[in-house]
Structures are given as structure tokens and as C-alpha cells.
Write an enzyme that holds these catalytic residues in place. Structure first.
Site, PDB file in Angstrom:
ATOM      1  CB  THR A 316      -0.818   0.016   1.375  1.00 47.03           C
ATOM      2  OG1 THR A 316      -1.823  -1.147   1.124  1.00 47.03           O
ATOM      3  CG2 THR A 316      -1.555   1.094   1.203  1.00 47.03           C
ATOM      4  CD1 TRP A 319      -1.396   0.850  -6.291  1.00 39.80           C
ATOM      5  CD2 TRP A 319      -1.673   2.912  -5.127  1.00 39.80           C
ATOM      6  NE1 TRP A 319      -2.288   1.713  -7.055  1.00 39.80           N
ATOM      7  CE2 TRP A 319      -2.632   2.598  -6.376  1.00 39.80           C
ATOM      8  CE3 TRP A 319      -1.612   3.824  -4.243  1.00 39.80           C
ATOM      9  CZ2 TRP A 319      -3.750   3.687  -6.428  1.00 39.80           C
ATOM     10  CZ3 TRP A 319      -2.894   4.815  -4.348  1.00 39.80           C
ATOM     11  CH2 TRP A 319      -3.784   4.728  -5.619  1.00 39.80           C
ATOM     12  CG  HIS A 320      -0.172   6.110  -1.464  1.00 41.37           C
ATOM     13  ND1 HIS A 320      -0.702   4.754  -1.063  1.00 41.37           N
ATOM     14  CD2 HIS A 320      -1.246   6.625  -1.617  1.00 41.37           C
ATOM     15  CE1 HIS A 320      -1.981   4.911  -0.596  1.00 41.37           C
ATOM     16  NE2 HIS A 320      -2.436   6.100  -1.036  1.00 41.37           N
ATOM     17  N   GLY A 321       3.817   5.704  -4.002  1.00 40.62           N
ATOM     18  CA  GLY A 321       5.054   6.364  -4.378  1.00 40.62           C
ATOM     19  C   GLY A 321       6.176   5.641  -4.519  1.00 40.62           C
ATOM     20  CG  PHE A 460      -0.162   9.161  -5.238  1.00 39.66           C
ATOM     21  CD1 PHE A 460       1.018   9.147  -4.868  1.00 39.66           C
ATOM     22  CD2 PHE A 460      -1.015   9.863  -4.725  1.00 39.66           C
ATOM     23  CE1 PHE A 460       1.710   9.868  -3.841  1.00 39.66           C
ATOM     24  CE2 PHE A 460      -0.637  10.634  -3.545  1.00 39.66           C
ATOM     25  CZ  PHE A 460       0.684  10.701  -3.073  1.00 39.66           C
TER      26      PHE A 460
END
Length: 460
Positions: A316, A319-321, A460
Site C-alpha cells: 500500500t 503503491w502511493h509512490g 500517484f
């Protein structure tokens, strides 16, 4: 192109809606597919090829999965091939430079960075495309044989750029049969205007305060200023992202689609477990359905459950960066969620509501510090400022000025982040119409004169 722009509001959207409702049903998906490609190409025409490549690959994999008499072993390899293709595209454009930079730092090499700009929305449409293959493999959906319908699912402009992440099983039937009624269209307009107001009038205005404070040296900030800054960021990212999700859901309703909710007043939560049931719901649902449960969930003993939770939260964060702060942010929430699962939720249940709410808000705000800064040293400096560890006073004249001049805005934001803000449906229709008209006019007036209109989740 973004939803909160004059070009979208007064040119793109009216033209698309007019053509959509003037067209016969059989070509509406084709029209939406073309419109979505235009929408995406407006900012990144070159990267249409990436989205189309992903779409064609998964459409083909889906056809292979849909063949009768397919062996279980071969079906599994088709899914693996799809995942490899999708994650390779995502990994190359989003994570290649992160990996190269860390290799250079560890080994002293000088491998050149790709320096490629991140394709807008790639994290969202990649996950959607993978959900299709997995849903077909599991038998939750049939293989889509109409290329235009599948392309529409992947590229659908209302949720292409920032979600919500729509699983294929949610939209499969709607792609073939959907009804756009007058009441549904009106509800879509209402929802879109709420999102527009949240983004333009609330997120943008409080974002100015965060930009001012975050641009300062953290070790020079008084405690009050540091807290004002991160509270401003917490409000900005919520109203920015949830506002965009509201606009996406509203646009979907205007076109006859029903997308799942993505936010449900997360700042009223009394635990971090509850917060993540209310924040970015579609992402949490995706990881639960396609990572946590397939890994075994909580069915194979405590150690496997701990492993699965930490894998989900590290993914998670990633996934954001492509940055260590996002991995740290994911690890932070993973550890807290494990603690709540083991014993903290039982303790919180014994506390007064205000105490558990304060607990959740403090941990959420501290988490936003990890999220906001790519530079790990700045994270330490900012946390030090919040805790008064940098030798600065509790407040100074500037801190008091910022608190005073933003007090009304912060109060409005606090109310708007709770269910109290909802306009009662029992109000007279004329009053409701006047309210939404005023919201649209105020948002438009802001956009006409605005030079500050960021969208945080573009990164993102």
C-alpha cells in the site's frame, strides 16, 4: 485535463454529455471510449500507447481465459503473464528510477536514471485491468469479447485519473445494460458539485497554508505553526482526494454508471482500523480481495496473518509512490493495525468516545508527516518541531497570525469533514437548488481567478 478546470466544466463535459444523450445506445460505449482517450491525451498524448498496450494485453489474456476446456494450470499461467505485463509497465515507469537510485547509492555505480514522467493514473488503471483478469480467472465475471466495452472499462474518464478503483465485476453488467434516469442524472450533478466545492473552495484554500508552512525550515518552526501546517495538510489531502472521488462518482451517475464509494467521513474514526475502512475504500478493498485473501488472510495461523498484513501495508505504501517515506508510512500503519488487532481495540472500546477519537486523530496526523515529505531528514525535523524538540517556542506572532486568519476556514473544514455538513433532503427544493447554484458559481469564480489549483493524487 482535470475536473476542476474551466476547460473541463464548460467545454469537454457539455460536449460529451450532449453527444452521449443524442447518440443511440449501441454506440454510447464507443463514444465514451473515444472521449476518454481525448481526455487522457489532453495532458499526455504519448502515454495513450501505454494504456492501450495494457488494455490490449489484458483483453487478449481474458479471451484466452474464456476459452472452453481451458486447463487449470494453463489458466494460472495466463493470469501470471497478465500480472507480469501490468506490473512491468507500472514498475518501469513508476519505480525504475527509485530502484536505480538506490542501487547507485549502495554500490557506488553511476547507472543513468530514466527520468521518465509518470503516466497520469497508471496506478489506478493498472489495478483495474488486473482485477478483470483475476475476476475472470476466479469465475466472478465472464471474459469480455467486445473490445470497445473492455476499452471503455479501462479508460472510462470519470475514474481514470484518480479512481475510485473499480473492479471489473462491479461494472461488467453496467457496460452492457445501464439506465440513466433524470433523477439519477440530477443526483450525479449534485454529487459532482459537492466534490467540486470540496476541491476548489476547501482543499485549495487550506493548501495555501500548508504550502506556506512546509516551505519554511522545519527546525525554525514554533510548535503551534508545525501543528497548524500538518492539520492543514490533513484537510487538504482529504478534501482534494475525496472531492475528486465525489466528482468521479457524480460523473458516473450522469452517464448511468454506479461506482462504489471511496470515502466515508474518515476523520470521525475512533481507531486506525476504522479509519482504513473509511479512507480510500476502493484501494483497501482491492488489496483485501487480490492480495490479502489470496495469501491466506487470517486462515493459516497468527504468523502467516502478520506476514500477510505487513505485505499488504508495505505494498500500500509502495503503491502511493517510489520513495522510502511511503514504505515507512505503510509500515507505520501496518504495525498500528497489528497492535489494534491484538489488544488496542479492546482497550479503545473501554475509553470514552472523545479519547478514542483523539487517539485516532493523533496517529493519523503523525502519519501524514511521513506521507508529506519525500526527504526522511525533513520528516525528523518536522516531527521535532511538532513535539517542541528543536528549541523553538510554543508559538510566536506569526503562528498566532496564521491561527487567527485561518480560524474560520479551519472551523468550516472541521464541520465539512463530518456528517453534520450534509444538506437535509427535507429542505425545500428551491433552497437546495439555490445552494448548489451558489456552490457552482463560487467554484467557477475561484477558478477564473485562480493560479493555485493543484491535485495531490496526480503524483500517484
Amino acid at each position: 485535463m482535470v475536473f476542476s478546470s474551466l476547460l473541463f466544466l464548460f467545454v469537454f463535459l457539455p460536449i460529451v454529455l450532449a453527444l452521449y444523450y443524442a447518440s443511440p445506445w449501441r454506440i454510447r460505449n464507443l463514444l465514451l471510449f473515444i472521449a476518454s482517450l481525448v481526455f487522457y491525451a489532453w495532458g499526455e498524448p504519448v502515454y495513450i500507447a501505454i494504456m492501450l498496450l495494457s488494455s490490449v494485453a489484458d483483453y487478449s489474456f481474458g479471451l484466452l481465459l474464456g476459452r472452453s476446456g481451458q486447463s487449470a494450470k494453463r489458466s494460472k499461467w495466463i493470469v501470471i503473464a497478465s500480472v507480469i505485463v501490468n506490473l512491468s509497465l507500472l514498475g518501469y515507469f513508476k519505480y525504475a528510477d527509485f530502484l536505480i537510485g538506490n542501487i547507485n547509492g549502495l554500490l557506488g555505480t553511476d547507472i543513468p536514471l530514466t527520468e521518465l514522467p509518470l503516466p497520469i493514473g497508471i496506478s489506478f488503471y493498472t489495478f483495474q485491468s488486473m482485477s478483470y483478469i483475476i475476476d475472470v480467472y476466479k469465475g466472478k465475471a465472464k471474459a469480455q469479447r467486445n473490445w470497445i466495452d473492455f476499452g471503455t472499462f479501462v479508460a472510462l474518464f470519470p475514474q481514470l485519473v484518480a479512481g475510485p478503483i473499480v473492479q471489473y465485476s462491479t461494472l461488467a453488467e453496467q457496460l452492457k445494460n445501464r439506465t440513466a434516469t433524470v433523477s439519477m442524472f440530477a443526483e450525479g450533478v449534485r454529487r459532482f458539485l459537492i466534490g467540486l466545492g470540496k476541491k476548489v473552495l476547501l482543499a485549495n484554500n487550506i493548501g495555501l497554508l500548508w504550502d506556506t508552512i512546509s516551505a519554511s525550515q522545519a527546525d525554525t518552526l514554533p510548535v503551534l505553526t508545525a501543528w497548524l501546517g500538518i492539520i492543514a495538510y490533513a484537510f487538504q489531502i482529504y478534501f482534494d482526494f475525496s472531492g475528486y472521488s465525489d466528482m468521479a462518482i457524480g460523473l458516473g451517475l450522469m452517464l448511468g454508471f454506479r461506482f462504489n464509494e471511496n470515502f466515508h467521513y474518515p476523520y470521525v474514526s475512533r481507531s486506525i482500523t476504522e479509519f482504513w475502512r473509511r479512507w480510500h475504500i476502493s484501494l483497501g478493498t482491492w488489496f483485501r480481495d487480490y492480495v490479502y485473501i489470496p495469501l491466506g488472510g487470517n486462515r493459516r495461523g497468527l504468523l502467516i496473518q502478520v506476514r500477510n498484513i505487513m505485505i499488504v501495508w508495505l505494498l500500500t505504501g509502495l503503491w502511493h509512490g517510489a520513495s522510502w517515506n511511503f514504505l515507512l508510512w505503510g509500515l507505520y500503519f501496518g504495525v498500528i493495525l497489528l497492535g489494534e488487532k491484538w489488544f488496542l481495540l479492546r482497550l479503545l472500546a473501554r475509553l470514552p468516545g472523545w479519547a478514542s477519537h483523539l487517539y485516532a486523530l493523533l496517529l493519523i496526523v503523525l502519519g501524514w508527516v511521513l506521507f508529506a515529505f519525500d526527504d526522511l531528514s525533513r520528516i525528523g525535523e518536522y516531527l521535532g518541531a511538532m513535539l517542541g524538540l528543536n528549541g523553538q517556542p510554543l508559538w510566536d506572532d506569526t503562528a498566532l497570525y496564521l491561527a487567527y486568519t485561518n480560524a474560520v476556514l479551519l472551523l468550516v473544514l472541521g464541520i465539512a469533514a463530518t456528517p453534520w455538513r450534509r444538506l437535509r433532503r427535507s429542505y425545500h427544493p428551491v433552497l437546495q437548488l439555490a445552494w448548489y447554484a451558489a456552490l457552482f458559481l463560487a467554484s467557477t469564480a475561484y477558478l477564473v481567478d485562480a493560479t493555485y489549483n493543484p491535485f495531490l493524487y496526480f503524483r500517484f
